[in-house]
Design an enzyme around this catalytic site. Structure first.
Site, short mmCIF file in Angstrom:
data_model
loop_
_atom_site.label_atom_id
_atom_site.label_comp_id
_atom_site.label_asym_id
_atom_site.label_seq_id
_atom_site.Cartn_x
_atom_site.Cartn_y
_atom_site.Cartn_z
N ARG A 61 0.81 -1.23 0.00
CA ARG A 61 0.00 0.00 0.00
C ARG A 61 0.84 1.28 0.00
O ARG A 61 0.44 2.30 0.56
CB ARG A 61 -0.97 0.01 1.20
CG ARG A 61 -1.94 -1.16 1.21
CD ARG A 61 -2.80 -1.21 -0.06
NE ARG A 61 -3.70 -2.36 -0.05
CZ ARG A 61 -3.44 -3.51 -0.67
NH1 ARG A 61 -2.31 -3.67 -1.34
NH2 ARG A 61 -4.29 -4.51 -0.62
N SER A 66 -11.71 -0.15 1.99
CA SER A 66 -11.05 -0.71 3.18
C SER A 66 -10.45 0.41 4.02
O SER A 66 -9.67 1.22 3.52
CB SER A 66 -9.95 -1.69 2.76
OG SER A 66 -10.51 -2.81 2.12
N GLU A 76 -5.64 2.88 6.12
CA GLU A 76 -5.42 2.76 4.69
C GLU A 76 -6.08 3.92 3.94
O GLU A 76 -5.57 4.41 2.96
CB GLU A 76 -5.96 1.43 4.16
CG GLU A 76 -5.68 1.19 2.69
CD GLU A 76 -5.99 -0.24 2.28
OE1 GLU A 76 -6.53 -0.42 1.17
OE2 GLU A 76 -5.69 -1.18 3.04
#
Length: 294
Positions: free
Chosen positions: A167, A216, A286
């Site tokens: 990420r 998410s 995130e």
């Protein structure tokens, strides 16, 4: 007042951002700039004072804009950056092209390897910047090169230069992804279509895809699933103001209709605190949070 160099794109001061975010919350951008093309973007980067904050947003699918808005200049790439072109065994996609649309182009051409993108909401620029991933693959796995705009101009960067990891990708300071090349390989059209249909069905069944959400919320900790830790901590369905932890998938936060950005971010922090107390794991956001509180 922030001084801008001569620009050809659209400049809007005190521009509402809530309507473009998937959560539909947040304050305005001090300045919102939609560049006409890559050269126009470089002109902004070269002419903008270094002490002026610069923020880049894409489809705003995984974004909380705080209620006080975003100071400085916010760049949002539009149609001029949305092209997708076949390039041999792959595609060159503009930063504003949607991930799912690139997957559809590949499927129509009988090229495999990009099906996972159909399960990632958002645009190519954001997917590259955060090395987005889903369904067993990440962007770095299919990326050949990225063209990035900086104050010095446009330059292609190789994947190793970006140091992609879970990420995250290392972009140059104040660098903006303009386009990227993705590789694919010949595949069976029926199998490709079936895999994409499977991904869509999985998302529909397991995620609140039709709600006001940001995808998410937290990264998966090593060896664990964020949703499972949240569920075990008793946070499924938790509410704060107009924000709620999804009953369907508890790593998703929802705007039930009246939430503020503070409600959503505050609920996320409540979840982090509960998980930390329950099992000692500190969840990492995130979703990107921008701007200042009201």
């Amino acid at each position: 007042m922030i001084a801008l160099p001569p620009l050809r794109g659209r400049v809007q001061r005190d521009a509402p951002l809530a309507p473009v975010t998937w959560f539909r919350v947040g304050g305005p951008a001090e300045i919102l700039f939609r560049p006409a093309d890559a050269d126009d973007l470089v002109a902004l980067l070269a002419g903008l004072a270094e002490d002026v904050p610069l923020t880049v947003i894409g489809a705003a699918s995984n974004l909380i804009v705080r209620d006080g808005g975003v100071p400085g200049v916010v760049v949002r790439l539009g149609g001029a950056f949305g092209a997708i072109e076949r390039d041999g065994d792959g595609f060159i996609a503009g930063a504003a092209a949607l991930d799912a649309v690139l997957a559809e182009h590949a499927a129509a051409a009988g090229l495999a390897g990009l099906e996972f993108l159909s399960g990632i909401p958002g645009s190519i620029g954001g997917a590259v910047a955060m090395n987005a991933g889903a369904y067993g693959a990440e962007v770095k796995d299919v990326l050949d090169w990225v063209e990035i705009a900086t104050a010095a101009g446009l330059r292609k960067h190789s994947v190793p230069e970006l140091n992609c990891r879970y990420r995250h990708s290392d972009l140059p300071p104040r660098g903006v992804v303009v386009r990227a090349r993705f590789r694919a390989h010949p595949g069976d059209s029926a199998a490709i279509s079936a895999r994409m249909a499977e991904i869509r069905a999985n998302r529909e069944a397991s995620q609140p895809v039709r709600a006001r959400t940001g995808g998410s919320t937290f990264r998966n900790p090593p060896g664990a699933k964020a949703w499972a830790l949240i569920d075990a901590a008793g946070c499924r369905g938790m509410v704060r103001g107009g924000a709620q932890v999804s009953e369907k998938h508890c790593n998703f936060l929802l705007n039930t209709g009246t939430a503020t950005a503070a409600d959503i971010e505050g609920l996320g922090e409540d979840v982090r605190a509960h998980v930390k107390e329950h099992c000692g794991t500190e969840l990492i956001w995130e979703i990107i949070r921008l701007g200042v509180p009201a």
